[in-house]
Design a protein around this motif. Structure first.
Motif, PDB file in Angstrom:
ATOM      1  N   ARG A 176       0.835  -1.206   0.000  1.00  0.00           N
ATOM      2  CA  ARG A 176       0.000   0.000   0.000  1.00  0.00           C
ATOM      3  C   ARG A 176       0.864   1.247   0.000  1.00  0.00           C
ATOM      4  NH1 ARG A 176      -3.399  -0.009   4.976  1.00  0.00           N
ATOM      5  NH2 ARG A 176      -4.304   1.790   3.978  1.00  0.00           N
ATOM      6  N   PHE A 177       0.287   2.352  -0.394  1.00  0.00           N
ATOM      7  CA  PHE A 177       0.926   3.664  -0.389  1.00  0.00           C
ATOM      8  C   PHE A 177       2.120   3.721  -1.350  1.00  0.00           C
ATOM      9  CE2 PHE A 177      -0.440   2.802   4.097  1.00  0.00           C
ATOM     10  CZ  PHE A 177      -1.585   3.594   4.088  1.00  0.00           C
ATOM     11  N   GLY A 178       2.244   2.762  -2.268  1.00  0.00           N
ATOM     12  CA  GLY A 178       3.370   2.739  -3.188  1.00  0.00           C
ATOM     13  C   GLY A 178       4.667   2.285  -2.550  1.00  0.00           C
ATOM     14  N   LEU A 179       4.586   1.663  -1.377  1.00  0.00           N
ATOM     15  CA  LEU A 179       5.769   1.226  -0.647  1.00  0.00           C
ATOM     16  C   LEU A 179       6.194  -0.171  -1.075  1.00  0.00           C
ATOM     17  CD1 LEU A 179       4.714   2.409   2.930  1.00  0.00           C
ATOM     18  CD2 LEU A 179       6.200   3.587   1.301  1.00  0.00           C
ATOM     19  N   LEU A 180       7.394  -0.529  -0.669  1.00  0.00           N
ATOM     20  CA  LEU A 180       7.901  -1.883  -0.827  1.00  0.00           C
ATOM     21  C   LEU A 180       8.143  -2.442   0.559  1.00  0.00           C
ATOM     22  CD1 LEU A 180      10.535  -1.180  -3.626  1.00  0.00           C
ATOM     23  CD2 LEU A 180       8.312  -2.308  -3.909  1.00  0.00           C
TER      24      LEU A 180
END
Length: 194
Positions: A100-104
């Motif tokens: 989510r949120f463009g995280l890794l």
């Protein structure tokens, strides 16, 4: 009137987007070297996988592992009402998955929030950090809920670009101050009482 947190975030993100790919790569390499020199074999380091214009690179995580460091990465989740929870942690073993949120983040299994207490150093993403230790994050509140669980002796390190160590930032009573900044050009910079 000083700028608001939202204005500061917008300004810093705009400046980061203007950094060339070559400069970002050179800064990431410098941060990797600094971080590898700071971490000790057999230590646990809580770090993060940089995304977008965040300082650092995935190579810094690999360098830590190659140096015998146990690396934990954050796993961000909300409660049923949508409020941020303290970060869970996953051990980095060279694999990251989209989150989510463009995280890794590392794949499961994940450790509970209290795992941050095992770290000798907690490397935190930041947009800026003030000389007194106040950190400007993205405003979601995950780290605000997590840093209080860290070992009181741990280094709390905001990873920023050189010009993102500033004289003053607006703070909140719940903010946990950073003990240090890590910058490409200056390496480890003591903050506040340190």
């Amino acid at each position: 009137m000083p700028p608001s947190k939202a204005e500061l975030r917008a300004s810093i993100l705009s400046a980061r987007r203007a950094v060339t790919a070559d400069m970002r790569s050179a800064e990431g390499d410098a941060l990797r070297k600094h971080l590898a020199e700071l971490a000790r074999p057999e230590h646990t380091v809580c770090a993060y996988a940089p995304v977008g214009s965040e300082p650092g690179s995935p190579a810094m995580l690999d360098a830590l592992i190659a140096g015998g460091v146990r690396v934990l990465l954050p796993v961000a989740r909300d409660d049923d009402a949508g409020a941020p929870l303290p970060l869970n942690w996953g051990e980095y073993r060279g694999e990251l998955v989209a989150a989510r949120f463009g995280l890794l983040e590392p794949p499961e299994p994940w450790l509970p929030a209290a795992a941050i207490g095992t770290a000798a150093m907690v490397v935190v993403p930041a947009l800026a950090v003030a000389r007194d230790g106040v950190r400007l994050g993205r405003g979601a509140g995950f780290y605000d809920r997590s840093l209080g669980l860290a070992d009181p002796e741990a280094l709390l390190v905001a990873m920023v670009r050189d010009d993102e160590v500033v004289d003053h930032l607006p703070g909140e009573p719940h903010d946990v101050p950073m003990t240090h900044a890590l910058t490409p050009g200056r390496g480890l910079v003591p903050l506040g009482r340190h």
